[in-house]
Motif scaffolding. Structure first.
Motif, PDB file in Angstrom:
ATOM      1  N   GLY A   1       0.940  -1.227   0.052  1.00 23.75           N
ATOM      2  CA  GLY A   1       0.364  -0.074   0.029  1.00 23.75           C
ATOM      3  C   GLY A   1       0.752   1.305   0.100  1.00 23.75           C
ATOM      4  O   GLY A   1       0.658   2.224  -0.741  1.00 23.75           O
ATOM      5  N   GLY A   2       1.922   1.221   0.690  1.00 21.09           N
ATOM      6  CA  GLY A   2       2.923   2.343   0.923  1.00 21.09           C
ATOM      7  C   GLY A   2       3.495   2.557  -0.404  1.00 21.09           C
ATOM      8  O   GLY A   2       3.723   3.559  -1.099  1.00 21.09           O
ATOM      9  N   GLY A   3       4.021   1.654  -1.252  1.00 23.06           N
ATOM     10  CA  GLY A   3       4.770   1.517  -2.299  1.00 23.06           C
ATOM     11  C   GLY A   3       3.741   2.134  -3.487  1.00 23.06           C
ATOM     12  O   GLY A   3       4.247   2.957  -4.070  1.00 23.06           O
ATOM     13  N   ALA A   4       2.501   1.651  -3.573  1.00 26.36           N
ATOM     14  CA  ALA A   4       1.616   2.236  -4.651  1.00 26.36           C
ATOM     15  C   ALA A   4       1.073   3.417  -4.245  1.00 26.36           C
ATOM     16  O   ALA A   4       1.172   4.368  -5.279  1.00 26.36           O
ATOM     17  CB  ALA A   4       0.383   1.013  -4.270  1.00 26.36           C
ATOM     18  N   GLY A   5       1.100   3.904  -3.120  1.00 26.34           N
ATOM     19  CA  GLY A   5       0.731   5.405  -2.625  1.00 26.34           C
ATOM     20  C   GLY A   5       1.951   6.328  -3.079  1.00 26.34           C
ATOM     21  O   GLY A   5       1.762   7.243  -3.551  1.00 26.34           O
ATOM     22  N   GLY A   6       3.305   5.645  -2.935  1.00 27.32           N
ATOM     23  CA  GLY A   6       4.347   6.680  -3.128  1.00 27.32           C
ATOM     24  C   GLY A   6       4.717   6.641  -4.673  1.00 27.32           C
ATOM     25  O   GLY A   6       5.037   7.798  -5.037  1.00 27.32           O
ATOM     26  N   TYR A   7       4.159   5.701  -5.293  1.00 32.76           N
ATOM     27  CA  TYR A   7       4.568   5.745  -6.837  1.00 32.76           C
ATOM     28  C   TYR A   7       3.284   6.697  -7.207  1.00 32.76           C
ATOM     29  O   TYR A   7       3.645   7.498  -8.430  1.00 32.76           O
ATOM     30  CB  TYR A   7       4.100   4.209  -7.347  1.00 32.76           C
ATOM     31  N   MET A   8       2.069   6.546  -6.844  1.00 27.65           N
ATOM     32  CA  MET A   8       0.996   7.475  -7.431  1.00 27.65           C
ATOM     33  C   MET A   8       1.303   9.024  -6.984  1.00 27.65           C
ATOM     34  O   MET A   8       1.092   9.834  -7.917  1.00 27.65           O
ATOM     35  CB  MET A   8      -0.426   7.361  -6.709  1.00 27.65           C
ATOM     36  N   TYR A   9       2.123   9.037  -5.831  1.00 23.10           N
ATOM     37  CA  TYR A   9       2.619  10.478  -5.362  1.00 23.10           C
ATOM     38  C   TYR A   9       3.650  11.265  -6.662  1.00 23.10           C
ATOM     39  O   TYR A   9       3.525  12.322  -7.002  1.00 23.10           O
ATOM     40  CB  TYR A   9       3.147  10.409  -4.018  1.00 23.10           C
ATOM     41  N   MET A  10       4.449  10.423  -6.924  1.00 19.78           N
ATOM     42  CA  MET A  10       5.494  10.763  -7.642  1.00 19.78           C
ATOM     43  C   MET A  10       5.092  11.092  -9.205  1.00 19.78           C
ATOM     44  O   MET A  10       5.364  11.922  -9.759  1.00 19.78           O
ATOM     45  CB  MET A  10       6.468   9.676  -7.940  1.00 19.78           C
ATOM     46  N   GLN A  11       3.905  10.319  -9.453  1.00 14.52           N
ATOM     47  CA  GLN A  11       3.199  10.484 -10.937  1.00 14.52           C
ATOM     48  C   GLN A  11       2.665  11.810 -10.786  1.00 14.52           C
ATOM     49  O   GLN A  11       2.806  12.453 -11.826  1.00 14.52           O
ATOM     50  CB  GLN A  11       2.397   9.341 -11.106  1.00 14.52           C
ATOM     51  N   LYS A  12       1.917  12.048  -9.662  1.00 12.43           N
ATOM     52  CA  LYS A  12       1.286  13.045  -9.745  1.00 12.43           C
ATOM     53  C   LYS A  12       2.160  14.473  -9.684  1.00 12.43           C
ATOM     54  O   LYS A  12       1.863  15.513 -10.407  1.00 12.43           O
ATOM     55  CB  LYS A  12       0.330  13.204  -8.581  1.00 12.43           C
ATOM     56  N   ALA A  13       3.217  14.478  -9.009  1.00 13.77           N
ATOM     57  CA  ALA A  13       4.093  15.403  -8.723  1.00 13.77           C
ATOM     58  C   ALA A  13       5.037  15.630 -10.162  1.00 13.77           C
ATOM     59  O   ALA A  13       5.054  16.897 -10.548  1.00 13.77           O
ATOM     60  CB  ALA A  13       5.363  14.942  -7.694  1.00 13.77           C
ATOM     61  N   GLU A  14       5.093  14.812 -10.994  1.00 11.27           N
ATOM     62  CA  GLU A  14       5.659  14.801 -12.467  1.00 11.27           C
ATOM     63  C   GLU A  14       4.780  15.424 -13.354  1.00 11.27           C
ATOM     64  O   GLU A  14       5.048  16.315 -13.910  1.00 11.27           O
ATOM     65  CB  GLU A  14       6.227  13.381 -12.933  1.00 11.27           C
TER      66      GLU A  14
ATOM     67  N   ASP B   1       2.156  17.333 -12.264  1.00  6.53           N
ATOM     68  CA  ASP B   1       2.041  18.734 -11.866  1.00  6.53           C
ATOM     69  C   ASP B   1       3.362  19.364 -12.248  1.00  6.53           C
ATOM     70  O   ASP B   1       2.892  20.665 -12.731  1.00  6.53           O
ATOM     71  CB  ASP B   1       1.789  19.014 -10.145  1.00  6.53           C
ATOM     72  N   LYS B   2       4.378  19.426 -12.346  1.00 10.60           N
ATOM     73  CA  LYS B   2       5.674  19.907 -12.764  1.00 10.60           C
ATOM     74  C   LYS B   2       5.661  19.937 -14.372  1.00 10.60           C
ATOM     75  O   LYS B   2       5.702  21.212 -14.745  1.00 10.60           O
ATOM     76  CB  LYS B   2       6.771  18.901 -12.614  1.00 10.60           C
ATOM     77  N   LYS B   3       5.006  19.157 -15.233  1.00  4.82           N
ATOM     78  CA  LYS B   3       4.987  19.386 -16.770  1.00  4.82           C
ATOM     79  C   LYS B   3       3.835  20.400 -16.854  1.00  4.82           C
ATOM     80  O   LYS B   3       3.952  21.060 -17.699  1.00  4.82           O
ATOM     81  CB  LYS B   3       4.697  17.946 -17.320  1.00  4.82           C
TER      82      LYS B   3
ATOM     83  N   ALA C   1       2.746  22.745 -14.934  1.00  4.53           N
ATOM     84  CA  ALA C   1       3.454  24.181 -14.349  1.00  4.53           C
ATOM     85  C   ALA C   1       4.359  24.534 -15.587  1.00  4.53           C
ATOM     86  O   ALA C   1       4.489  25.839 -16.205  1.00  4.53           O
ATOM     87  CB  ALA C   1       4.187  23.888 -13.392  1.00  4.53           C
ATOM     88  N   GLU C   2       5.422  23.794 -16.194  1.00  2.56           N
ATOM     89  CA  GLU C   2       6.195  24.487 -17.105  1.00  2.56           C
ATOM     90  C   GLU C   2       5.757  24.615 -18.392  1.00  2.56           C
ATOM     91  O   GLU C   2       6.011  25.511 -19.053  1.00  2.56           O
ATOM     92  CB  GLU C   2       7.193  22.995 -17.647  1.00  2.56           C
ATOM     93  N   ALA C   3       4.200  23.910 -18.780  1.00  4.67           N
ATOM     94  CA  ALA C   3       3.544  24.151 -19.956  1.00  4.67           C
ATOM     95  C   ALA C   3       3.033  25.634 -19.728  1.00  4.67           C
ATOM     96  O   ALA C   3       2.782  26.316 -20.655  1.00  4.67           O
ATOM     97  CB  ALA C   3       2.614  23.103 -20.327  1.00  4.67           C
ATOM     98  N   GLU C   4       2.490  25.929 -18.380  1.00  5.34           N
ATOM     99  CA  GLU C   4       1.844  27.110 -18.362  1.00  5.34           C
ATOM    100  C   GLU C   4       2.948  28.129 -18.544  1.00  5.34           C
ATOM    101  O   GLU C   4       2.510  29.263 -18.926  1.00  5.34           O
ATOM    102  CB  GLU C   4       1.213  27.068 -17.014  1.00  5.34           C
ATOM    103  N   ALA C   5       3.961  27.894 -17.842  1.00  6.31           N
ATOM    104  CA  ALA C   5       5.133  29.021 -17.631  1.00  6.31           C
ATOM    105  C   ALA C   5       5.628  29.304 -19.133  1.00  6.31           C
ATOM    106  O   ALA C   5       5.953  30.573 -19.390  1.00  6.31           O
ATOM    107  CB  ALA C   5       6.188  28.839 -16.819  1.00  6.31           C
ATOM    108  N   ASN C   6       5.589  28.662 -20.006  1.00  4.64           N
ATOM    109  CA  ASN C   6       6.039  28.562 -21.326  1.00  4.64           C
ATOM    110  C   ASN C   6       4.936  29.158 -22.404  1.00  4.64           C
ATOM    111  O   ASN C   6       5.467  29.498 -23.542  1.00  4.64           O
ATOM    112  CB  ASN C   6       6.544  27.370 -21.920  1.00  4.64           C
TER     113      ASN C   6
END
Length: 247
Positions: free
Chosen positions: A52-65, A67-69, A71-76
């Motif tokens: 459960g923790g691994g799946a939650g961490g993976y989902m968190y990393m996917q969401k963070a990535e 969100d980053k993309k 934000a970059e698209a918005e800034a550009n």
């Protein structure tokens, strides 16, 4: 009393003898639960937590990535690039001067061949402008030569003619290193058709944005109405001449 006179007590008739205590049996106590099953439950629980923790961490990393993309698209986006440039105004910053190498160009005019020998100094307030100018120096020199050689000698003999040429040189450089901002600035000045054609001819007004998409007059005018761009907002705020010789 003699031993033979001792009489053992006897039970009265009808009396029941007291029951004898039964010997303790090992089967009377409940057996403890098997340790192997308990360990199995602990291991399964730990695995569930880890999975459960691994799946939650993976989902968190996917969401963070993601969100980053986003934000970059918005800034550009062009409009957000312009907003960033305008919010980083340096009107009160001390000026920075960028000298360029000497240039010699032929001038059209009456009475034979003429030439202009000049040294140009750029004024800016943004330290990053010098790096951008060096990056595009071959293109910038080519455009500056186009501007200098497009003027008649008689025009450059006047203060107005020299001032107009300095302004065009600044616009040429700005259109190379900040095309969107320069297009909006030019359209805010409401140039007439002849001025626009001249600016397009010498390459002072950009025909494409930094993203490679053509900038339409409608989009540029809409942006011009929303943002107030002055010369102080442009990377090159002014063009100065440290030497100016015509012959």
């Amino acid at each position: 009393m003699a031993e033979e006179d001792k009489v053992e007590p006897t039970l009265e008739a009808g009396a029941n003898p007291a029951p004898a205590a039964a010997p303790a049996s090992a089967t009377d106590e409940a057996p403890p639960p098997p340790k192997s099953k308990k360990k199995l439950f602990i291991i399964i629980g730990a695995l569930v937590v880890l999975i459960g923790g691994g799946a939650g961490g993976y989902m968190y990393m996917q969401k963070a990535e993601a969100d980053k993309k986003a934000a970059e698209a918005e800034a550009n986006k062009p409009e957000n690039i312009l907003k960033k440039q305008l919010t980083e105004r340096k009107q009160n910053a001390p000026p920075i001067y960028i000298p360029l190498d000497e240039m010699i160009v032929n001038l059209p005019g009456r009475g034979g061949e003429h030439y202009l020998q000049t040294k140009i100094v750029l004024r800016t307030a943004d330290p990053s402008t010098e790096g951008k100018v060096k990056q595009f120096m071959p293109v910038i020199r080519d455009k500056i030569i186009t501007v200098l050689s497009s003027r008649q000698m008689q025009e450059l003999a006047t203060v107005e003619g020299k001032t107009m040429m300095a302004r065009e040189v600044a616009l040429v450089i700005n259109s190379i290193i900040a095309p969107q901002l320069t297009a909006i600035y030019i359209l805010q000045q409401q140039p007439n058709t002849a001025d626009l054609q001249n600016l397009e001819r010498i390459g002072a007004i950009p025909k494409e944005t930094s993203t490679g998409k053509k900038i339409t007059n409608e989009a540029a005018r809409a942006a011009a109405e929303f943002w107030n761009v002055t010369e102080m907002d442009l990377p090159v705020q002014a063009v100065l001449f440290s030497s100016f010789v015509m012959q």
